[in-house]
Design a protein around this motif. Structure first.
Motif, mmCIF file in Angstrom:
data_model
loop_
_atom_site.group_PDB
_atom_site.id
_atom_site.type_symbol
_atom_site.label_atom_id
_atom_site.label_comp_id
_atom_site.label_asym_id
_atom_site.label_seq_id
_atom_site.Cartn_x
_atom_site.Cartn_y
_atom_site.Cartn_z
ATOM 1 N N SER A 160 -38.197 84.920 31.829
ATOM 2 C CA SER A 160 -38.813 85.895 32.727
ATOM 3 C C SER A 160 -37.760 86.661 33.512
ATOM 4 O O SER A 160 -37.849 87.882 33.682
ATOM 5 C CB SER A 160 -39.766 85.170 33.688
ATOM 6 O OG SER A 160 -40.264 86.032 34.672
ATOM 7 N N ASP A 161 -36.734 85.956 33.992
ATOM 8 C CA ASP A 161 -35.620 86.630 34.675
ATOM 9 C C ASP A 161 -34.933 87.624 33.740
ATOM 10 O O ASP A 161 -34.583 88.735 34.143
ATOM 11 C CB ASP A 161 -34.579 85.600 35.147
ATOM 12 C CG ASP A 161 -35.123 84.625 36.168
ATOM 13 O OD1 ASP A 161 -36.152 84.913 36.795
ATOM 14 O OD2 ASP A 161 -34.507 83.547 36.335
ATOM 15 N N VAL A 162 -34.718 87.196 32.502
ATOM 16 C CA VAL A 162 -34.099 88.071 31.504
ATOM 17 C C VAL A 162 -34.916 89.340 31.341
ATOM 18 O O VAL A 162 -34.370 90.457 31.317
ATOM 19 C CB VAL A 162 -33.952 87.331 30.155
ATOM 20 C CG1 VAL A 162 -33.603 88.319 29.041
ATOM 21 C CG2 VAL A 162 -32.893 86.241 30.251
ATOM 22 N N ASN A 163 -36.217 89.184 31.220
ATOM 23 C CA ASN A 163 -37.080 90.349 31.052
ATOM 24 C C ASN A 163 -36.939 91.318 32.227
ATOM 25 O O ASN A 163 -36.812 92.535 32.030
ATOM 26 C CB ASN A 163 -38.537 89.910 30.911
ATOM 27 C CG ASN A 163 -39.488 91.085 30.784
ATOM 28 O OD1 ASN A 163 -39.599 91.709 29.735
ATOM 29 N ND2 ASN A 163 -40.174 91.414 31.875
ATOM 30 N N THR A 164 -36.945 90.782 33.443
ATOM 31 C CA THR A 164 -36.851 91.636 34.629
ATOM 32 C C THR A 164 -35.536 92.401 34.659
ATOM 33 O O THR A 164 -35.515 93.632 34.853
ATOM 34 C CB THR A 164 -36.993 90.788 35.907
ATOM 35 O OG1 THR A 164 -38.255 90.111 35.882
ATOM 36 C CG2 THR A 164 -36.912 91.662 37.149
ATOM 37 N N LEU A 165 -34.412 91.685 34.449
ATOM 38 C CA LEU A 165 -33.119 92.359 34.509
ATOM 39 C C LEU A 165 -32.945 93.342 33.353
ATOM 40 O O LEU A 165 -32.396 94.439 33.532
ATOM 41 C CB LEU A 165 -31.987 91.331 34.507
ATOM 42 C CG LEU A 165 -30.579 91.918 34.704
ATOM 43 C CD1 LEU A 165 -30.485 92.704 36.005
ATOM 44 C CD2 LEU A 165 -29.527 90.820 34.666
#
Length: 394
Positions: free
Chosen positions: A304-309
């Protein structure tokens, strides 16, 4: 050396972010302090949310996952001998989860990236981050005795709880939220068929049990144990005997036992730091947060963090939206805290707490009934288990 994004850490989050960025034409270099064999030797999670599966497909590395991963449309939960099936697909509007080991996901990403080459460095020493609050941050490290400087626009810290990224942020600027649980999980991996076609989460007075799997022929089981327990005290026979004692008789009778391929004890904790960015450094995955594994959220929260960044970097480099950069922490933390809540909820619901009194035990039992005796309660569990929607920067 020069690049746009310096990624610290070649675990699944660093590799996934790097693959997505590379496919979008955004140059990046990954720096990892361990060797490839060490990275692949980690035995970790194996339940992928729908969002994580979709990101792997978007990254173009899903062929083996789609071929070998096991789609699960539900889970079973047991408390006081009562077994409840949670129909994930029906209750979440058609979403499912995929059982596919983190090691295999990492292997797919490593093969896509390539182990050798100028854009990925393994066994890097003395990795140090510099000038994070400037417009020209850089990373220094040593490789094969040679000092290297990597200039970049931004740095993604994907190097875990013990990595250098979070430690590069002044302590006074971080607020830490943490809870340590008074028990751990003793895990055993074996080449035996799973005891059930769906995962089983079971409460028992002797302690929590998880019956999981990696494939149709490889099983992963967990037992709640005290933090003082030592793995060498658990022979294979003792593990299987205790597992059988904590499961209902009809399930225990179907257990197929075998020698352990791996056995380990992991403590359980909840951990979040705020904010998860400092200047041009962004924290992702375990560098920013840790969840107890009861909700199957660790790897998925990193994705999820990867998607946001990734979405923010697309805005920066394709649309000139530099204003999005400062929004990373706020956007990511909203979903992080919801996943932390679900992991805490599942842990509190299904484990035996040594200091629990009669009132607390009754409330735990009532919570189980409240959430499993109506579609509304079951839907709450299902929607969180398959993964809440990603937030997209606007």
């Amino acid at each position: 050396m020069n690049t746009r994004i310096a990624i610290i850490g070649a675990g699944p989050s660093g590799l996934l972010l790097g693959q997505l960025l590379r496919n979008a034409g955004i140059d990046n270099v990954i720096i990892e302090r361990q060797t490839p064999d060490y990275v692949l030797g980690r035995i970790r999670a194996g339940v992928l949310e729908q969002g994580t599966v979709d990101l792997m497909r978007e990254a173009g590395v899903s062929a083996r996952m789609d071929r070998e991963g096991l789609v699960h449309e539900g889970i079973d939960m047991i408390y006081g001998g009562t077994r409840v099936h949670v129909d994930l697909k029906r209750l979440s509007g058609g979403k499912t989860v995929l059982v596919y080991g983190q090691t295999e996901m990492t292997r797919d990403l490593m093969e896509a990236r390539g182990i050798d080459g100028p854009d990925i460095v393994y066994a890097a020493e003395d990795v140090t981050l510099h000038d994070l609050e400037s417009t020209q941050p850089y990373v220094t490290f040593r490789k094969d005795g040679v000092d290297v400087r990597l200039d970049c626009d931004y740095i993604a810290g994907c190097d875990g709880y013990h990595g250098v990224s979070r430690k590069s942020i002044p302590t006074a600027r971080l607020q830490t939220f943490e809870r340590t649980y008074p028990f751990g999980w003793l895990g055993l991996l074996a080449d035996t068929p799973p005891v059930n076609h769906e995962l089983i989460y079971a409460h028992h007075p002797r302690g929590f049990v998880l019956c999981s799997q990696r494939s149709a022929t490889r099983s992963r089981y967990y037992l709640q144990v005290p933090l003082t327990e030592q793995v060498q005290n658990w022979s294979d026979d003792r593990f299987w005997d205790e597992l059988g004692r904590r499961l209902p008789a009809d399930i225990a009778s179907a257990l197929v036992t075998g020698p352990a391929l791996e056995k380990s004890i992991a403590p359980l904790r909840s951990f979040v730091v705020e904010p998860i960015q400092h200047g041009r450094l962004f924290l992702l995955g375990d560098a920013a947060h840790i969840v107890p594994p009861t909700g199957a959220k660790g790897l998925n929260l990193a994705a999820s963090d990867v998607n946001t960044l990734y979405r923010i970097m697309l805005g920066v480099y394709e649309q000139g939206r530099d204003d999005l950069v400062e929004r990373y922490s706020a956007i990511a933390l909203k979903r992080i805290w919801k996943a932390e809540r679900f992991s805490w909820f599942m842990t509190s619901l299904l484990h035996e707490f040594p200091d629990s009194d009669a009132f607390s035990r009754r409330m735990q039992e009532t919570d189980f009934r409240y959430f499993t005796e109506s579609d509304a309660g079951l839907r709450t569990i299902a929607e969180n288990y398959v993964g809440l929607p990603y937030a997209f920067p606007a």
